[in-house]
Design a protein around this motif. Structure first.
Motif, mmCIF file in Angstrom:
data_model
loop_
_atom_site.group_PDB
_atom_site.id
_atom_site.type_symbol
_atom_site.label_atom_id
_atom_site.label_comp_id
_atom_site.label_asym_id
_atom_site.label_seq_id
_atom_site.Cartn_x
_atom_site.Cartn_y
_atom_site.Cartn_z
ATOM 1 N N ALA A 2 0.837 -1.194 0.000
ATOM 2 C CA ALA A 2 0.000 0.000 0.000
ATOM 3 C C ALA A 2 0.873 1.246 0.000
ATOM 4 O O ALA A 2 2.006 1.245 0.440
ATOM 5 C CB ALA A 2 -0.900 0.014 1.240
ATOM 6 N N GLN A 3 0.304 2.304 -0.506
ATOM 7 C CA GLN A 3 1.000 3.583 -0.491
ATOM 8 C C GLN A 3 0.739 4.233 0.854
ATOM 9 O O GLN A 3 -0.387 4.551 1.205
ATOM 10 C CB GLN A 3 0.476 4.480 -1.615
ATOM 11 C CG GLN A 3 1.128 5.861 -1.626
ATOM 12 C CD GLN A 3 0.486 6.761 -2.652
ATOM 13 O OE1 GLN A 3 -0.501 6.387 -3.257
ATOM 14 N NE2 GLN A 3 1.028 7.941 -2.812
ATOM 15 N N THR A 86 -13.281 4.655 -2.664
ATOM 16 C CA THR A 86 -12.094 5.352 -3.171
ATOM 17 C C THR A 86 -10.843 4.481 -3.098
ATOM 18 O O THR A 86 -9.795 4.887 -3.594
ATOM 19 C CB THR A 86 -11.846 6.630 -2.350
ATOM 20 O OG1 THR A 86 -11.606 6.269 -0.980
ATOM 21 C CG2 THR A 86 -13.042 7.563 -2.433
ATOM 22 N N GLY A 87 -10.934 3.314 -2.444
ATOM 23 C CA GLY A 87 -9.755 2.478 -2.277
ATOM 24 C C GLY A 87 -8.758 3.077 -1.308
ATOM 25 O O GLY A 87 -7.568 2.772 -1.365
ATOM 26 N N THR A 88 -9.256 3.930 -0.390
ATOM 27 C CA THR A 88 -8.390 4.623 0.554
ATOM 28 C C THR A 88 -8.860 4.357 1.980
ATOM 29 O O THR A 88 -10.049 4.411 2.266
ATOM 30 C CB THR A 88 -8.394 6.139 0.287
ATOM 31 O OG1 THR A 88 -8.026 6.378 -1.067
ATOM 32 C CG2 THR A 88 -7.408 6.842 1.202
ATOM 33 N N ILE A 89 -7.918 4.090 2.874
ATOM 34 C CA ILE A 89 -8.190 3.857 4.286
ATOM 35 C C ILE A 89 -7.555 4.978 5.106
ATOM 36 O O ILE A 89 -6.437 5.413 4.814
ATOM 37 C CB ILE A 89 -7.613 2.512 4.753
ATOM 38 C CG1 ILE A 89 -8.222 1.357 3.962
ATOM 39 C CG2 ILE A 89 -7.832 2.311 6.258
ATOM 40 C CD1 ILE A 89 -9.699 1.149 4.196
ATOM 41 N N GLY A 115 -4.588 -5.904 -0.343
ATOM 42 C CA GLY A 115 -5.820 -5.600 -1.064
ATOM 43 C C GLY A 115 -5.705 -4.379 -1.949
ATOM 44 O O GLY A 115 -6.702 -3.842 -2.412
ATOM 45 N N SER A 116 -4.474 -3.925 -2.176
ATOM 46 C CA SER A 116 -4.200 -2.769 -3.044
ATOM 47 C C SER A 116 -4.931 -1.518 -2.567
ATOM 48 O O SER A 116 -5.440 -0.729 -3.360
ATOM 49 C CB SER A 116 -4.597 -3.086 -4.496
ATOM 50 O OG SER A 116 -3.863 -4.185 -4.982
ATOM 51 N N LEU A 117 -4.962 -1.321 -1.266
ATOM 52 C CA LEU A 117 -5.583 -0.130 -0.698
ATOM 53 C C LEU A 117 -4.508 0.874 -0.323
ATOM 54 O O LEU A 117 -3.434 0.512 0.160
ATOM 55 C CB LEU A 117 -6.386 -0.496 0.553
ATOM 56 C CG LEU A 117 -7.603 -1.392 0.344
ATOM 57 C CD1 LEU A 117 -8.114 -1.916 1.674
ATOM 58 C CD2 LEU A 117 -8.707 -0.612 -0.371
ATOM 59 N N SER A 118 -4.799 2.147 -0.538
ATOM 60 C CA SER A 118 -3.895 3.204 -0.110
ATOM 61 C C SER A 118 -4.256 3.620 1.309
ATOM 62 O O SER A 118 -5.399 3.495 1.736
ATOM 63 C CB SER A 118 -4.008 4.422 -1.042
ATOM 64 O OG SER A 118 -3.565 4.097 -2.343
#
Length: 356
Positions: A2-3, A86-89, A115-118
Motif C-alpha cells: 500500500a502507499q 475510493t480504495g483509501t483507508i 488488497g491494493s488499498l492506499s
C-alpha cells in the motif's frame, strides 16, 4: 504494497458543520453542541444522526430536533458519496513515535497492501481535538474506512464519526460494546508468564509491575494472580509491586526482594525494561539467573531480550498480527460483513536463558 501517505494535515478543515444562527455570525456549530443540546454523549449524537440501529428512536428524534434547532449541517460530502469507494483507508494514531504503535501500523499496512488499498496516516499526538480534526479531514477525502490506533491498551471513548463508514479500534479498545475493537490479551499474557515459571518448578514468585494506571499492568497482574492461585501459591509480598516502567524500578524492587525475609525464586517483570533492571540487580547481589532466580518479562522487544545477560524470556504480544487482524476486519466491514465487540489477540512465551 500500500502507499503509506503520512499527512500532518496542517491546513485543517472546519471540525463539524456551519451555522446561521444560535451562536453568533460565522460561529460553527459542532457535533458537541448538538449532543449538549440533546443531553446525550457525542458518540450517541453521531450514531443518531448517522442512522445507526443501536440508538433508541426517542433518542434519535431528540438529537435530530437539536440539530435542526441549531441549524447543524455536516461540513463534508462523504455521506453523499459513500456508496462510491475510493480504495483509501484512514489510519489515526495517538502517538506515532510509540514503539508499541509502530508494529501495529506495520501489520495493518501489510494487510491493506494485500488488497491494493492506499493508506492516509495521521498522528493525533494524544490530543482529542487533534484527533477529531484528523478524522474530519480524512472523511472529507472520502476514505472507505477508519482504523483508530491507541497509545496504550486503556479503553477509550468512541470517536464521534459522523459518516456511514466502518471504524475499527486497535490496541486501545472502544468503551462502546457496539464498536469493533482489537487489543492484546494481557490477562492471558500474565497467566502464561506465571504458568511458565510454575512449570519450571518455581514456587516463590514475585511480580514487579509497571504503573497501576495502565490497563496492561492491571490485566497482567490479574493473569499472574489467577495462575498462582490455581497452583495453590501466593505471590511473594502478597501482591503485585506497582511502580514505574523503567530499569531503575526493576533494580530497586529486585534488591528489596532478595534482601527481604521471604525467599524468592522467580520474578515476573511487567515489561522487558523492568526485567533488564531486575537482571542487573540480581547480578549485583550475587544471585545467579536462572539458577537462584528465574526472570520473565513482557513485550519481547528484540533489542532488549537478545542483548540481556542472560538472554531474557519474554511474552510476545504479537502486535503486528494484531494490526493485520484489525485491518482485515475493517476490509471485511467495508465489504458489508460487520461484527462488534472486543477481539483479544493471541500472545505467546518466547523462552530464553533467563528461565532455563
Amino acid at each position: 504494497m500500500a502507499q503509506l501517505l503520512v499527512n500532518t494535515f496542517v491546513n485543517y478543515f472546519r471540525y463539524m458543520g456551519t451555522s446561521s444562527g444560535g451562536r453568533g455570525t460565522g460561529a460553527p456549530v459542532t457535533l458537541a453542541d448538538v449532543a449538549r443540546a440533546a443531553g446525550v454523549s457525542v458518540a450517541t449524537a453521531s450514531k443518531a444522526l448517522n442512522g445507526r440501529a443501536q440508538v433508541r428512536e426517542s433518542t434519535r428524534v431528540k438529537v435530530r430536533e437539536a440539530a435542526a434547532a441549531l441549524s447543524f449541517t455536516p461540513n463534508f460530502f462523504a455521506q453523499a458519496l459513500n456508496s462510491q469507494r475510493t480504495g483509501t483507508i484512514g489510519m489515526v494514531t495517538s502517538d506515532l513515535d510509540n514503539r508499541f504503535v509502530l508494529p501495529v501500523l506495520l501489520g495493518a499496512e501489510d494487510a491493506f497492501g494485500s488488497g491494493s488499498l492506499s493508506v492516509l496516516l495521521a498522528d493525533a499526538r494524544d490530543d482529542a481535538l487533534r484527533e477529531q480534526l484528523h478524522l474530519q479531514n480524512l472523511l472529507t477525502r472520502r476514505v472507505d474506512g477508519l482504523l483508530i490506533v491507541g497509545r496504550t491498551t486503556n479503553p477509550r471513548p468512541p470517536a464521534p464519526v459522523l459518516a456511514d463508514v466502518p471504524v475499527v479500534y486497535v490496541y486501545a479498545p472502544s468503551t462502546d460494546p457496539t464498536d469493533a475493537s482489537f487489543t492484546p490479551n494481557n490477562v492471558q499474557a500474565g497467566r502464561l508468564a506465571a504458568e511458565h515459571l510454575i512449570a519450571k518448578g518455581r514456587r516463590r514468585i514475585a511480580l514487579v509491575n509497571g504503573e497501576s494506571s495502565y490497563a496492561a499492568s492491571r490485566d497482567r497482574a490479574a493473569g499472574v494472580l489467577a495462575a498462582t492461585q490455581a497452583a495453590g501459591l501466593e505471590l511473594v509480598g502478597g501482591a503485585s509491586l506497582y511502580g514505574q516502567w523503567g530499569e531503575a524500578w526493576g533494580r530497586d524492587c529486585a534488591r528489596l526482594l532478595v534482601r527481604g525475609d521471604e525467599t524468592v525464586d522467580a520474578i515476573v517483570a511487567g515489561s522487558d525494561h523492568i526485567a533488564r533492571g531486575v537482571l542487573d540487580a540480581l547480578r549485583d547481589e550475587g544471585r545467579s539467573v536462572p539458577g537462584d532466580v528465574a526472570v520473565i518479562g513482557f513485550d519481547n522487544w528484540d533489542v532488549l531480550v537478545r542483548e540481556s545477560r542472560p538472554t531474557l524470556t519474554s511474552v510476545d504480544m504479537n502486535l503486528e498480527q494484531l494490526g493485520r487482524a484489525a485491518a482485515q476486519h475493517l476490509v471485511d466491514a467495508i465489504g458489508g460483513s460487520t461484527s462488534a465487540g472486543v477481539t483479544y489477540g493471541a500472545v505467546r512465551v518466547h523462552e530464553r536463558e533467563s528461565t532455563g
